[in-house]
Design an enzyme around this catalytic site. Structure first.
Site, PDB file in Angstrom:
ATOM      1  N   THR A   1      28.658  63.745  30.250  1.00  0.00           N
ATOM      2  CA  THR A   1      30.050  63.717  29.813  1.00  0.00           C
ATOM      3  C   THR A   1      30.205  62.625  28.770  1.00  0.00           C
ATOM      4  O   THR A   1      29.469  61.630  28.763  1.00  0.00           O
ATOM      5  CB  THR A   1      31.017  63.442  30.983  1.00  0.00           C
ATOM      6  OG1 THR A   1      30.622  62.230  31.660  1.00  0.00           O
ATOM      7  CG2 THR A   1      31.026  64.593  31.974  1.00  0.00           C
TER       8      THR A   1
ATOM      9  N   GLY B   1      32.349  59.548  26.723  1.00  0.00           N
ATOM     10  CA  GLY B   1      33.239  58.453  27.104  1.00  0.00           C
ATOM     11  C   GLY B   1      32.547  57.177  27.508  1.00  0.00           C
ATOM     12  O   GLY B   1      33.193  56.133  27.615  1.00  0.00           O
TER      13      GLY B   1
ATOM     14  N   THR C   1      25.362  51.953  21.997  1.00  0.00           N
ATOM     15  CA  THR C   1      24.811  52.257  23.318  1.00  0.00           C
ATOM     16  C   THR C   1      25.352  51.380  24.442  1.00  0.00           C
ATOM     17  O   THR C   1      24.972  51.547  25.594  1.00  0.00           O
ATOM     18  CB  THR C   1      23.271  52.165  23.277  1.00  0.00           C
ATOM     19  OG1 THR C   1      22.886  50.934  22.656  1.00  0.00           O
ATOM     20  CG2 THR C   1      22.688  53.309  22.468  1.00  0.00           C
ATOM     21  N   GLY C   2      26.235  50.427  24.125  1.00  0.00           N
ATOM     22  CA  GLY C   2      26.962  49.720  25.164  1.00  0.00           C
ATOM     23  C   GLY C   2      26.176  48.693  25.960  1.00  0.00           C
ATOM     24  O   GLY C   2      25.238  48.071  25.456  1.00  0.00           O
TER      25      GLY C   2
ATOM     26  N   GLU D   1      31.957  31.966  42.685  1.00  0.00           N
ATOM     27  CA  GLU D   1      31.847  31.780  41.230  1.00  0.00           C
ATOM     28  C   GLU D   1      31.056  30.517  40.906  1.00  0.00           C
ATOM     29  O   GLU D   1      31.264  29.473  41.509  1.00  0.00           O
ATOM     30  CB  GLU D   1      33.250  31.690  40.610  1.00  0.00           C
ATOM     31  CG  GLU D   1      33.327  31.233  39.179  1.00  0.00           C
ATOM     32  CD  GLU D   1      32.538  32.106  38.219  1.00  0.00           C
ATOM     33  OE1 GLU D   1      31.843  31.540  37.347  1.00  0.00           O
ATOM     34  OE2 GLU D   1      32.615  33.342  38.339  1.00  0.00           O
TER      35      GLU D   1
ATOM     36  N   ALA E   1      36.191  47.074  25.267  1.00  0.00           N
ATOM     37  CA  ALA E   1      36.246  48.437  24.747  1.00  0.00           C
ATOM     38  C   ALA E   1      36.994  48.495  23.423  1.00  0.00           C
ATOM     39  O   ALA E   1      36.580  49.196  22.483  1.00  0.00           O
ATOM     40  CB  ALA E   1      36.909  49.359  25.777  1.00  0.00           C
TER      41      ALA E   1
ATOM     42  N   HIS F   1      67.938  43.142  26.218  1.00  0.00           N
ATOM     43  CA  HIS F   1      68.208  42.447  27.477  1.00  0.00           C
ATOM     44  C   HIS F   1      68.720  43.451  28.505  1.00  0.00           C
ATOM     45  O   HIS F   1      69.546  44.292  28.187  1.00  0.00           O
ATOM     46  CB  HIS F   1      69.256  41.351  27.256  1.00  0.00           C
ATOM     47  CG  HIS F   1      69.669  40.676  28.532  1.00  0.00           C
ATOM     48  ND1 HIS F   1      68.897  39.714  29.141  1.00  0.00           N
ATOM     49  CD2 HIS F   1      70.766  40.841  29.317  1.00  0.00           C
ATOM     50  CE1 HIS F   1      69.500  39.306  30.244  1.00  0.00           C
ATOM     51  NE2 HIS F   1      70.644  39.979  30.370  1.00  0.00           N
TER      52      HIS F   1
END
Length: 479
Positions: free
Chosen positions: A40, A42, A146-147, A206, A323, A447
């Protein structure tokens, strides 16, 4: 191998950067093809990242609001029930609809889509491996989009069961009794919020001494307190050094503040320690393409690699892994290829964290101004004094505007509060046009609206907030 097909532009990857590049190239009259390794379109964002996460965030925000605020509105109910399977089906349906919509956009723009894994035989020749064999595509110019993929920590290898990445965390069929989230960046906090609202006991670990190190420290501190009230537990300045996973759960060991040994136990562990550029299998090593020490593809200001006809955009090049940043670069690269002056203003790219309240920022921070020796002043307005925030019961947070101390030009801003993702755009737009805090202050705002908080913060930068006592830091006297 099938006979080769030739195009003006071939885009490898169909995420926000790739599909935007393809559509813009087609708009400019270039014969375009997209190669996508999944079934797909995206990319990560649409299929297993931004969109499915926001679908579940919206669902669980509604659950949180009903559970905690309905009584304030005089609404009562019995036996509130949450159906995780139905929520997951809604998420799936949204993703399916949007991927089909993207496929329709490709067809409408005359873009050919090829599903398969791409590798570069040269800077203008792509070999695509498909189920039925291999095919060849020739592109006068090629854009790599290609991210990225999640970072896997040495002490926390993904096993798909007890130790999971963000993609797996968005498709669980039941809520973990307890979830340990390693990483307090945007992804970690958003997914932590989803499962905490559903009922999981969530602990966020973290390495840094604060959450969201990339945003305004004041906003980060305020959000931390809100998330604690929502039931999350935090362990900052903590490094995970060991992991023991079994059939009943997982146990982590590490070092906390001052090197003190700490341990955590939970049903599952989500590793959300960032993402890394993904360009494996492309065959870049055979070309003149240079890779930086951070594993990024090196490009010039026009997104061109060391190969004249090979471009790269998005997460695989330097800059924030966002993105919308990738999309802007995709459009700019297509415009450059078409002989136009493609451009991205990196000084106005907003960042958003979709917790509730949301957090958003853009431009320079106070610390960056100090480090650069730039005179500045700030204006701040809290949502607890905003009529629309009060009536909707969303009073946590504030708007902050940072303006140049001499010219009043808006240098940056941050929003912690309801729909911060939308409110930050007014600040971004003014920055894009080189506007001042006075420009915002003089603009009529409806407002009652949440955006009035942006106007009030701009007024506060000059010490003249109407609806709150001014706290802003000013370079001169009130006028």
């Amino acid at each position: 191998m099938e006979s080769s097909k030739q195009y003006d532009v071939v885009v490898i990857g169909s995420g926000p950067g790739g599909y935007t590049a393809a559509i813009r190239a087609a708009q400019l009259g270039l014969k375009t093809a997209v190669v996508e390794k999944n079934q797909t379109l995206g990319g990560t964002c649409l299929n297993v990242g931004c969109i499915p996460a926001k679908a579940l965030l919206d669902t669980t925000e509604l659950l949180l609001a009903i559970r905690e605020k309905s009584g304030l509105h005089g609404i009562s109910f019995e036996n509130l029930r949450f159906d995780l399977a139905a929520a997951m089906e809604r998420k799936r349906s949204i993703v399916e609809g949007m991927t089909k919509g993207l496929a329709m956009l490709m067809r409408a723009n005359g873009i050919d889509t090829v599903f398969g894994t791409a590798r570069l035989d040269s800077a203008q020749r792509v070999i695509v491996s498909e189920a039925g064999g291999e095919s060849e595509i020739i592109g006068k110019d090629i854009i790599l989009a290609t991210g990225s993929v999640p970072v896997e920590l040495k002490a926390l290898a993904f096993d798909g069961g007890r130790v999971i990445d963000s993609e797996r965390c968005l498709s669980l069929d039941e809520a973990p009794e307890s979830l340990i989230v390693v990483g307090a960046g945007a992804v970690g906090l958003e997914l932590a919020s989803i499962w905490a609202r559903i009922g999981s006991k969530v602990t966020v670990v973290e390495l840094a001494d604060r959450i969201l190190p990339e945003i305004d420290p004041q906003a980060g501190r305020a959000l931390l307190q809100v998330l604690k009230k929502q039931g999350m537990t935090f362990s900052l300045s903590t490094e995970i050094t060991s992991c023991e996973a079994g059939k009943d759960g997982v146990r982590l060991g590490g070092k906390g503040p001052s090197g003190k040994e700490v341990s955590f136990s939970g049903s599952r562990v989500l590793v959300a320690a960032g993402r890394r550029a993904y360009h494996e299998g492309l065959g870049l090593g055979r070309l003149k393409v240079k890779i930086t020490g951070r594993g990024k593809v090196e490009v010039d200001r026009n997104y061109r690699t060391a190969e004249e006809h090979l471009y790269a955009i998005g997460d695989i090049i330097e800059g924030p892994m966002l993105a919308h940043k990738a999309g802007e670069e995709g459009a700019a690269a297509a415009e450059v290829i078409a002989g136009k002056p493609g451009h991205v203003n990196y000084g106005t790219i907003p960042s958003v964290v979709y917790t509730w309240p949301e957090a958003a920022s853009a431009g320079m921070s106070e610390d960056e101004c100090r480090e650069g020796g730039i005179p500045f002043r700030t204006g701040t307005f809290y949502f607890k004094a905003n009529g629309r925030a009060v009536t909707s019961g969303n009073t946590d947070g504030f708007v902050k505007i940072i303006a140049h101390g001499e010219t009043d030009r808006v240098l940056g801003g941050s929003v912690l509060g309801p729909w911060a993702s939308d409110l930050i755009q007014e600040i971004v737009t003014v920055m894009e046009f080189g506007g001042s805090s006075e420009d915002i202050a003089r603009t009529v705002h409806s407002h009652p609206t949440l955006c009035e908080a942006v106007k009030e913060a701009a007024l506060d930068a000059d010490g003249r907030s109407i609806n709150a006592v001014s706290r802003g830091t000013r370079a001169g006297k009130r006028q």
